[in-house]
Enzyme design. Structure first.
Site, PDB file in Angstrom:
ATOM      1  N   HIS A 135     -30.969  33.350  37.681  1.00 34.05           N
ATOM      2  CA  HIS A 135     -29.713  34.423  38.361  1.00 34.05           C
ATOM      3  C   HIS A 135     -29.457  35.589  37.842  1.00 34.05           C
ATOM      4  O   HIS A 135     -28.430  36.645  37.961  1.00 34.05           O
ATOM      5  CB  HIS A 135     -28.448  33.871  37.423  1.00 34.05           C
ATOM      6  CG  HIS A 135     -28.386  32.891  37.402  1.00 34.05           C
ATOM      7  ND1 HIS A 135     -27.212  31.789  36.659  1.00 34.05           N
ATOM      8  CD2 HIS A 135     -28.128  32.004  38.958  1.00 34.05           C
ATOM      9  CE1 HIS A 135     -26.452  31.113  37.482  1.00 34.05           C
ATOM     10  NE2 HIS A 135     -27.415  30.461  38.229  1.00 34.05           N
TER      11      HIS A 135
ATOM     12  N   CYS B 119     -30.601  48.498  44.459  1.00 32.54           N
ATOM     13  CA  CYS B 119     -30.255  49.694  45.240  1.00 32.54           C
ATOM     14  C   CYS B 119     -29.774  49.307  46.545  1.00 32.54           C
ATOM     15  O   CYS B 119     -30.453  47.210  46.675  1.00 32.54           O
ATOM     16  CB  CYS B 119     -31.286  50.737  45.808  1.00 32.54           C
ATOM     17  SG  CYS B 119     -30.455  51.224  47.329  1.00 32.54           S
TER      18      CYS B 119
HETATM   19  P1  OAD Z   1     -20.814  27.244  30.226  1.00 35.94           P
HETATM   20  O1  OAD Z   1     -19.896  28.533  29.129  1.00 35.94           O
HETATM   21  O2  OAD Z   1     -20.828  27.326  31.707  1.00 35.94           O
HETATM   22  O3  OAD Z   1     -21.184  26.788  29.489  1.00 35.94           O
HETATM   23  C1  OAD Z   1     -22.247  26.932  28.208  1.00 35.94           C
HETATM   24  C2  OAD Z   1     -22.937  25.497  28.030  1.00 35.94           C
HETATM   25  O4  OAD Z   1     -23.133  26.020  26.164  1.00 35.94           O
HETATM   26  C3  OAD Z   1     -21.445  24.949  27.179  1.00 35.94           C
HETATM   27  O5  OAD Z   1     -21.369  23.737  27.766  1.00 35.94           O
HETATM   28  C4  OAD Z   1     -21.121  24.653  25.311  1.00 35.94           C
HETATM   29  O6  OAD Z   1     -21.172  23.604  25.259  1.00 35.94           O
HETATM   30  C5  OAD Z   1     -22.413  24.652  25.278  1.00 35.94           C
HETATM   31  N1  OAD Z   1     -22.940  25.670  23.888  1.00 35.94           N
HETATM   32  C6  OAD Z   1     -22.169  26.174  23.313  1.00 35.94           C
HETATM   33  N2  OAD Z   1     -22.464  27.035  22.041  1.00 35.94           N
HETATM   34  C7  OAD Z   1     -23.514  26.277  21.851  1.00 35.94           C
HETATM   35  C8  OAD Z   1     -25.117  26.549  21.246  1.00 35.94           C
HETATM   36  N3  OAD Z   1     -24.819  26.929  20.207  1.00 35.94           N
HETATM   37  N4  OAD Z   1     -26.152  25.425  21.338  1.00 35.94           N
HETATM   38  C9  OAD Z   1     -26.081  25.150  22.219  1.00 35.94           C
HETATM   39  N5  OAD Z   1     -25.229  25.217  23.828  1.00 35.94           N
HETATM   40  C10 OAD Z   1     -24.087  25.509  23.302  1.00 35.94           C
HETATM   41  O7  OAD Z   1     -22.535  28.191  31.397  1.00 35.94           O
HETATM   42  P2  OAD Z   1     -23.797  28.310  32.007  1.00 35.94           P
HETATM   43  O8  OAD Z   1     -24.100  26.752  32.348  1.00 35.94           O
HETATM   44  O9  OAD Z   1     -25.301  28.532  31.681  1.00 35.94           O
HETATM   45  O10 OAD Z   1     -23.428  32.036  36.154  1.00 35.94           O
HETATM   46  O11 OAD Z   1     -23.396  29.198  33.166  1.00 35.94           O
HETATM   47  C11 OAD Z   1     -23.866  28.506  34.366  1.00 35.94           C
HETATM   48  C12 OAD Z   1     -23.551  29.709  35.222  1.00 35.94           C
HETATM   49  O12 OAD Z   1     -22.088  30.015  35.186  1.00 35.94           O
HETATM   50  C13 OAD Z   1     -24.041  31.311  34.715  1.00 35.94           C
HETATM   51  O13 OAD Z   1     -24.635  31.568  34.877  1.00 35.94           O
HETATM   52  C14 OAD Z   1     -22.864  32.575  34.950  1.00 35.94           C
HETATM   53  C15 OAD Z   1     -21.757  31.565  34.966  1.00 35.94           C
HETATM   54  O14 OAD Z   1     -20.824  32.005  35.943  1.00 35.94           O
HETATM   55  C16 OAD Z   1     -23.323  33.725  37.220  1.00 35.94           C
HETATM   56  O15 OAD Z   1     -23.158  34.276  36.535  1.00 35.94           O
HETATM   57  C17 OAD Z   1     -24.171  33.631  38.653  1.00 35.94           C
END
Ligand code: OAD
Length: 255
Positions: A121, A129
């Site tokens: 991402h 730019c």
């Molecule tokens: P999310 O916020 O959707 O999910 C975060 C995950 O981390 C959840 O399943 C939590 O349970 C877990 N979590 C929380 N604390 C934790 C810890 N201490 N150790 C391990 N896990 C933990 O984030 P992503 O799945 O990364 O995209 O989201 C994917 C994408 O959605 C991001 O890259 C972003 C967002 O929209 C873009 O901006 C394109």
């Protein structure tokens, strides 16, 4: 929390794997103090993605979009990598056949010492730019004018991140798919696994271990779901001893 027995089973899978890949998400940075997107206090609970993280939002109101990214830069600049980031960086230093794939744009894997990172991402600290394609790394937390102008052509610079509705960087995605196809084991760390195509990598894995304190759509489908925080589970898993070899999936224990 993860039991010794689960940890031992995970270590056996790791010991059996000739090659490893890891897919990380916002949760790996949660213990550093970086907000996730979907959990309690998550960014998408308080902000609307369509107003801040789409090409349309940037075309309509580039100043607001930049203010949001500079606010996130400031927040992240005040944090440090945690033991989970460091365990992955240490693994990379000791193992040739390892690929780190991240959905995170925060740069904490870099700061922990990881060097080969496939950033699906993009990167919050990279700018490009919107006109000529000029790129630069920048740790600035404020600008005299927003959006900052391109030094080459004067068009607005934008954060070099992937917004909703945009494709992932083609080469990075191809390398990530290849790495997962070649890996004997995929660690899925701190991602809700709801955003595609990134989450699709979990479906492509030969064998996967999930590290997450909460359950996800993949928890029941992976070989092992280690229910705990990355900052505790990853050091315990990756810096622990090598155990008896087990193939994936692990045998179901009999009573
Ligand atoms: P999310 O916020 O959707 O999910 C975060 C995950 O981390 C959840 O399943 C939590 O349970 C877990 N979590 C929380 N604390 C934790 C810890 N201490 N150790 C391990 N896990 C933990 O984030 P992503 O799945 O990364 O995209 O989201 C994917 C994408 O959605 C991001 O890259 C972003 C967002 O929209 C873009 O901006 C394109």
């Amino acid at each position: 929390m993860v039991s010794e027995r689960e940890l031992a089973a995970a270590r056996r899978l790791l010991a059996a794997a000739g090659s490893l890949a890891a897919l990380t998400g916002a949760g790996v940075s949660a213990e550093s103090g970086v907000p996730t997107f979907r959990g309690p206090g998550g960014l998408w609970r308080n902000f609307r993605p369509e107003e801040l993280a789409t090409p349309e939002a940037f075309a309509r109101d580039p100043r607001t979009v930049w203010e949001w990214y500079l606010w996130r830069r400031g927040l992240i600049a005040a944090t440090e990598p945690n033991a989970g980031h460091r365990a992955l960086a240490a693994w990379e230093q000791q193992h040739e056949r390892f690929t780190l794939i991240t959905q995170n744009v925060d740069g904490l894997h870099d700061r922990a010492g990881s060097r080969r990172i496939l950033k699906l991402h993009g990167d919050l600290w990279q700018e490009r730019c919107s006109g000529c394609g000029y790129q630069r790394r920048n740790r600035a937390l404020a600008y005299p004018a927003l959006p900052p102008p391109c030094p080459d052509c004067g068009a607005p610079l934008r954060p070099s991140v992937v917004w909703f509705g945009e494709p992932l960087p083609r080469m990075v995605w191809a390398e990530a798919e290849r790495a997962v196809a070649q890996a004997d084991l995929l660690l899925v760390v701190g991602t809700a696994a709801q955003v595609y195509p990134a989450a699709g990598l979990v479906e492509q894995a030969r064998c996967a271990i999930e590290v997450n304190p909460a359950s996800t759509p993949f928890s029941s489908r992976v070989a092992l779901a280690l229910t705990g925080p990355a900052g505790e589970v990853l050091p315990a898993l990756l810096t622990g001893g090598r155990d008896k070899i087990t193939t994936c999936p692990p045998p179901i224990p009999t009573a």
